[in-house]
Design a protein around this motif. Structure first.
Motif, PDB file in Angstrom:
ATOM      1  N   LEU A 115     -36.387 -31.716  23.358  1.00  0.00           N
ATOM      2  CA  LEU A 115     -35.836 -31.439  22.119  1.00  0.00           C
ATOM      3  C   LEU A 115     -36.309 -32.303  20.867  1.00  0.00           C
ATOM      4  O   LEU A 115     -35.931 -31.992  19.858  1.00  0.00           O
ATOM      5  CB  LEU A 115     -34.301 -31.494  22.131  1.00  0.00           C
ATOM      6  N   TRP A 150     -32.388 -23.045  22.832  1.00  0.00           N
ATOM      7  CA  TRP A 150     -33.190 -23.799  21.676  1.00  0.00           C
ATOM      8  C   TRP A 150     -34.277 -23.128  21.451  1.00  0.00           C
ATOM      9  O   TRP A 150     -34.953 -23.205  20.178  1.00  0.00           O
ATOM     10  CB  TRP A 150     -33.360 -24.911  22.501  1.00  0.00           C
ATOM     11  N   GLN A 153     -33.262 -20.718  18.744  1.00  0.00           N
ATOM     12  CA  GLN A 153     -33.269 -21.463  17.317  1.00  0.00           C
ATOM     13  C   GLN A 153     -34.309 -21.959  16.684  1.00  0.00           C
ATOM     14  O   GLN A 153     -34.476 -21.795  15.721  1.00  0.00           O
ATOM     15  CB  GLN A 153     -32.007 -22.708  17.447  1.00  0.00           C
TER      16      GLN A 153
END
Length: 672
Positions: A115, A150, A153
């Motif tokens: 991330l 994620w 996103q």
């Protein structure tokens, strides 16, 4: 008296943090350097890290950043410490420092924290470095690590960057923006502007809470005001909540709405909406009262109030943001109608909310537009400002172009009545800061001015920024001064108020008659178009619609008129309103005189009862006078039928309808 620092500060961590937060860094830094060269005083990196972890659990990002930075002095290449520090800097809105920390982490260990690349891309996005952001979002997507949530996103935010680039290339050049000066802005947070006349009310967390039991003491938000270009000053202490945040002031006649927030753990807070009321002597209540359910509920934050008046339904609304259950996620926008001292049913504004955060609502009455802020992916970077016609339509929220929005946080929008000045809070370049490493941590107040082409006047929000607002809404916006309202015609349904009464007075206030009258529009159109060919019937229906738009405008403008009137009275003016009552010639002349008197009484009731009696002190003191001259039928047109059996001509005809009115014809003002 000597202070035992061994007791007050049992370890070097507590002492150094106290000095760092309580004193300017230029004085503390040499002292800290001296401390750290003394090996006997050195703390293990693990102790600093554990202290930082505890601060994170309490959402105390400043403290966590400080502790992790001390651990990194001993282990500058520790990937876990770099990750933790980058995350804390991101939470502190220190986006440039966070980006550098993520970059360093990815150079040392690009695979351990998937991330990190996504968050680095988001830092670039918030800083307006859209090309860099897109490149890193795409690299994150290509790597395929981090999970479906994620990856989705990243795709959303990459597209958001492309949209932001298109918006940045087409700014709204009718607006200019500048930060307010040092008289208002500081290196702390300034937010929630509210302009009234030449006075700007706002909130700031510059106040050090000296009674705080935490060490070092935390800061509290307080209510401030600045007159003209003068220096900001706090509102009197009696209007501030003791040992709690006080923010988001919204004056509304004899009521002040605001937010009170208390610390619940570390830096975490929980908020309630509060009110204070003013008595007949003009004194505000000494203690604020929390609003009852369904506004405030146990265990949830309720914050950022706004008041709006729906000119169609003639309903007063309280808007606010809350993280309660039943929303779409995060902070949501909610609304509840206000009926005098009573609250109506709670409503989640589903058409405007998302799984992200929505907040800072503001209702612009002249254009019937609800403004708010959101950190949804469609934003240019951080929080962006959005707006919607009220009630919300099927087109969804509109997204103004720069300079209203930027890649930084833009929120707390406030628009002047005529739509040519606005204020917002933002951490964009130009905002002040305390240190270079966290220069985007805090919001400042910015002023926007709209520069219209020569000869153009616009009392509604920017036609480019509000392009999707209903066309007739902007055209019917109220004037900016009292004399420009005149003559203000207020229309009544047949024999209203109090039909078949022989009284010359009534307990009805004018705005109570508006909605029932509007509800009969279809009936009027049906009666008047009956028996006509389709073309003539369409023409009649259009004429009926046009007349009822006048009815609706009178109701809406009376609210705006009352607001301006209150401001004039608060400035010390004395005002006399001269009003005339009219009727259509359907009944006996003496009855019409009584009916005209009842209609004038209903308008007088409006001014006496408006906003829970906001104007009544001036009426009682003779500083606001209403001169009455009921005319009955004496000035009615001779073309109007007065036959009782001719309902179409004497009740439904537009000629008769236009005669059933009270007109505010003249205003006499005198400056004290």
């Amino acid at each position: 008296m000597a202070i035992d620092y061994r007791q007050k500060f049992p370890n070097l961590i507590a002492l150094s943090l106290y000095l760092a937060k309580a004193r300017p860094m230029r004085f503390v830094f040499p002292f800290l350097c001296l401390l750290y060269v003394v090996p006997a005083l050195a703390q293990p990196a693990r102790a600093w890290e554990k202290a930082g972890d505890q601060a994170v659990r309490e959402a105390d990002w400043y403290t966590a950043q400080y502790y992790y930075s001390q651990a990194l002095l001993q282990h500058p290449d520790d990937p876990l410490l770099l990750w933790k520090q980058a995350e804390v800097l991101r939470q502190r809105l220190a986006w440039e420092s966070a980006a550098r920390m993520y970059e360093r982490l990815l150079d040392l260990d690009p695979d351990r924290f998937p991330l990190a690349r996504l968050h680095l891309a988001d830092m670039y996005r918030r800083l307006g470095r859209y090309d860099d952001a897109i490149a890193h979002f795409e690299a994150f997507i290509e790597a395929g690590r981090g999970g479906v949530r994620w990856l989705d996103q990243a795709r959303q935010l990459a597209e958001s960057c492309r949209q932001a680039q298109r918006m940045a290339a087409q700014p709204d050049t009718t607006w200019t923006i500048r930060p307010l000066g040092r008289a208002v802005n500081t290196g702390w947070n300034e937010f929630a502007p509210w302009q009234a006349g030449d006075t700007l009310f706002f909130s700031s967390n510059r106040y050090l809470w000296r009674n705080d039991t935490a060490r070092p003491p935390r800061r509290l938000s307080r209510l401030y005001f600045a007159i003209g270009d003068g220096r900001a000053r706090p509102l009197p202490a009696r209007l501030q909540e003791k040992d709690a945040h006080t923010a988001h002031l919204v004056p509304a006649g004899d009521t002040l709405f605001y937010t009170r927030c208390r610390f619940v753990r570390g830096s975490r807070i929980r908020c309630q909406l509060m009110i204070r009321t003013r008595d007949r002597h003009g004194r505000w209540s000494r203690h604020g009262q929390p609003l009852p359910p369904p506004v405030n509920i146990e265990g949830c934050t309720t914050t950022q109030p706004a008041i709006g008046f729906d000119s169609t339904t003639h309903t007063r609304w309280l808007f606010f943001a809350s993280d309660r259950a039943g929303g779409q996620g995060g902070l949501d926008l909610w609304a509840v109608p206000l009926f005098g001292d009573s609250l109506g049913p709670l409503r989640n504004l589903e058409a405007l909310n998302t799984p992200y955060d929505e907040g800072t609502p503001f209702f612009h009455a002249p254009s019937q537009t609800l403004w708010f802020a959101s950190n949804r992916p469609e934003a240019m970077g951080g929080w962006d400002i959005f707006y919607s016609p009220w009630p919300p339509d099927s087109l969804g929220p509109r997204h103004p172009a720069p300079p209203i929005n930027s890649s930084f946080n833009d929120l707390y929008f406030f628009l002047s009545e005529n739509g040519t000045r606005a204020w917002l809070a933002s951490n964009r370049p130009g905002s002040r800061y305390l240190d270079e490493d966290s220069k985007h941590c805090c919001n400042d107040l910015f002023e926007l001015r709209r520069h219209l082409p020569k000869g153009e006047r616009n009392h509604a929000p920017d036609s480019a920024a509000i392009a999707a607002a209903p066309a007739d809404t902007a055209a019917q916006a109220p004037p900016p001064t009292l004399p420009e309202f005149l003559p203000l015609a207020l229309y009544f349904d047949n024999d209203m108020p109090d039909p078949r009464s022989r009284s010359d007075t009534t307990g009805v206030a004018y705005l109570e008659t508006c909605a029932p009258y509007q509800a009969r529009k279809a009936e009027y159109a049906a009666v008047l178009s009956q028996g006509l060919d389709s073309r003539s019937a369409d023409s009649v229906r259009q004429a009926v619609n046009a007349f009822f738009e006048e009815v609706d405008r009178g109701c809406a403008w009376l609210e705006a008129f009352s607001e301006l009137l209150l401001r004039r009275l608060e400035r010390g003016d004395t005002v006399e309103l001269r009003i005339r009552g009219y009727t259509s010639p359907r009944a006996e002349s003496d009855y019409n005189l009584l009916l005209a008197a009842r209609r004038i009484a209903s308008v007088r009731n409006h001014f006496a009862n408006w906003r829970q009696g906001a104007l009544k002190p001036w009426l009682d003191a003779g500083l606001l006078k209403i001169s009455e001259l009921p005319l009955g039928e004496t000035q009615s047109s001779g073309r109007i039928s007065d036959r009782l059996d001719d309902l179409r001509g004497s009740v439904y005809s537009l000629e008769a309808s236009r005669e059933r009115k009270v007109v505010i014809e003249e205003i006499r003002q005198r400056r004290q």
